[in-house]
Write an enzyme that holds these catalytic residues in place. Sequence first.
Site, PDB file in Angstrom:
ATOM      1  N   CYS A 199      98.358  71.323 -42.922  1.00 47.16           N
ATOM      2  CA  CYS A 199      97.087  71.191 -43.654  1.00 47.16           C
ATOM      3  C   CYS A 199      97.233  71.744 -45.072  1.00 47.16           C
ATOM      4  O   CYS A 199      96.753  71.145 -46.044  1.00 47.16           O
ATOM      5  CB  CYS A 199      95.970  71.926 -42.919  1.00 47.16           C
ATOM      6  SG  CYS A 199      95.712  71.406 -41.208  1.00 47.16           S
ATOM      7  N   CYS A 208      96.944  76.201 -40.611  1.00 51.97           N
ATOM      8  CA  CYS A 208      97.874  75.108 -40.318  1.00 51.97           C
ATOM      9  C   CYS A 208      98.752  74.805 -41.544  1.00 51.97           C
ATOM     10  O   CYS A 208      98.240  74.458 -42.621  1.00 51.97           O
ATOM     11  CB  CYS A 208      97.084  73.875 -39.887  1.00 51.97           C
ATOM     12  SG  CYS A 208      97.980  72.319 -40.003  1.00 51.97           S
ATOM     13  N   CYS A 239      99.302  61.069 -30.226  1.00 46.60           N
ATOM     14  CA  CYS A 239     100.400  60.324 -29.578  1.00 46.60           C
ATOM     15  C   CYS A 239      99.868  59.040 -28.951  1.00 46.60           C
ATOM     16  O   CYS A 239     100.508  57.983 -29.024  1.00 46.60           O
ATOM     17  CB  CYS A 239     101.076  61.185 -28.516  1.00 46.60           C
ATOM     18  SG  CYS A 239     101.716  62.765 -29.136  1.00 46.60           S
ATOM     19  N   CYS A 288      98.395  64.337 -25.750  1.00 44.08           N
ATOM     20  CA  CYS A 288      98.131  64.375 -27.199  1.00 44.08           C
ATOM     21  C   CYS A 288      97.407  63.112 -27.668  1.00 44.08           C
ATOM     22  O   CYS A 288      97.903  61.986 -27.488  1.00 44.08           O
ATOM     23  CB  CYS A 288      99.467  64.551 -27.928  1.00 44.08           C
ATOM     24  SG  CYS A 288      99.450  64.065 -29.658  1.00 44.08           S
TER      25      CYS A 288
END
Length: 432
Positions: free
Chosen positions: A55, A52, A186, A183
């Site tokens: 990350c 990621c 979200c 999500c």
Amino acid sequence: MYLLICFAFLFKAGHALYPSNSDVIDLTERNFDELVTKSDSLWIVEFYAPWCGHCQQFVPEYAKAAKALKGIVKVGGVDADQHKGLAARFSVQGFPTVKIFDKKSSPTDYQGARQARAIVDQALETLKSKAYTQLTGKPSSGGSGGKTKGNPADVIELTDANFDKLVLNSEDIWLVEFYAPWCGHCKNLAPHWADAATQLKGKVKLGALDATVHQRKASEYNVRGYPSIKYFAGGKKDSSSAEDYSGGRTASDIVAFALEKHAENVPAPELVQVTSTSVVKSACEEHPLCIVAVLPHILDCQSECRNNYIKMLTSLGEKFKKKLWGWVWSEAGAQPDLEAALDIGGFGYPALAVLNAKKMKYSILRGSFSESGISEFLRDLSFGRGTTAPVKGAKLPDINSIDPWDGKDGELPPEEDIDLSDVELDDIKQDL
């Protein structure tokens, strides 16, 4: 066989974001409960994936936070690729996800900025809240789990069809969230987004676009993860005007960012003479604070003198314009109730006070009525320093309706001519 073992070792080492000597403790499915959920210590845990990009960018800030919190709060990291069971157990749906294990079975999502200072601040606030709860037996109102009170209707629904008209073709400042209904991040952001939209109403517009439905706009703005937040400055704009928002995701973080941008786009406040009640209400009730200056009477300080004071106060308004304060001035003696409510006049004129109309408290300038003296006074107030007092009567005072200053020098009233021809001197002597 030896080559396979070496390859496996290199594969694992190549995927580790934090080295073994890092202050970020490596957490696994084997040691997690023993170290975290069964511990009395407060833990902050990042769930990450080695591939990621966000990350990888987060590593130096998270490592700095871990070093700063060493011996105070435990900081750990979970490779969610290797330990999918832990990620599923704590409903991790995106990377990086940071959770605060104040409640061991149901940790709190960290919504702040991805910066070391913000993480440390939140950790210490949570630690303080935990200690307060243990001391009193009652939950603290602080910490990371406060409720929001925004109106979701204040968030403007955006689509592929209306995006350009509402956002790009407007002069307004916009913050736009691109989200997916499924999500988790979200869903966590939603109440904060609504709260911020309510607080920013009339200043900055907040919108939300379902990127799973309106894919054309999501693709145009290169949305690759949820939620993604884009900032659009005020004035003319096009699709290239969008900037990534990388601040914190609490209502206070969003509001602070938006007000900073709003302040950059607003002109310096106008210094207005107090001539009616509406002037004071506009300057004081519609702004966080209002600065009230009382200048000497025109007979004591003629037009040049008064204009010098007005010029200085206007300059200070420009200097502090990002604070969004209101600025007013009055002539000594013209508004006696206003002066009495703010305890102005006892030290002579000019004088200055700062009024918080919401709390009905004020603070008066005791130092020099000069650019440096007032600037230092206002700077101290903005940092929470200085003494305050309640407004007398706990309400805005009555304001006299008067004509505004015409910009001219003051003139003494003409003296009356007294005819002494009919006055007997004996009568004057007798009166004396």
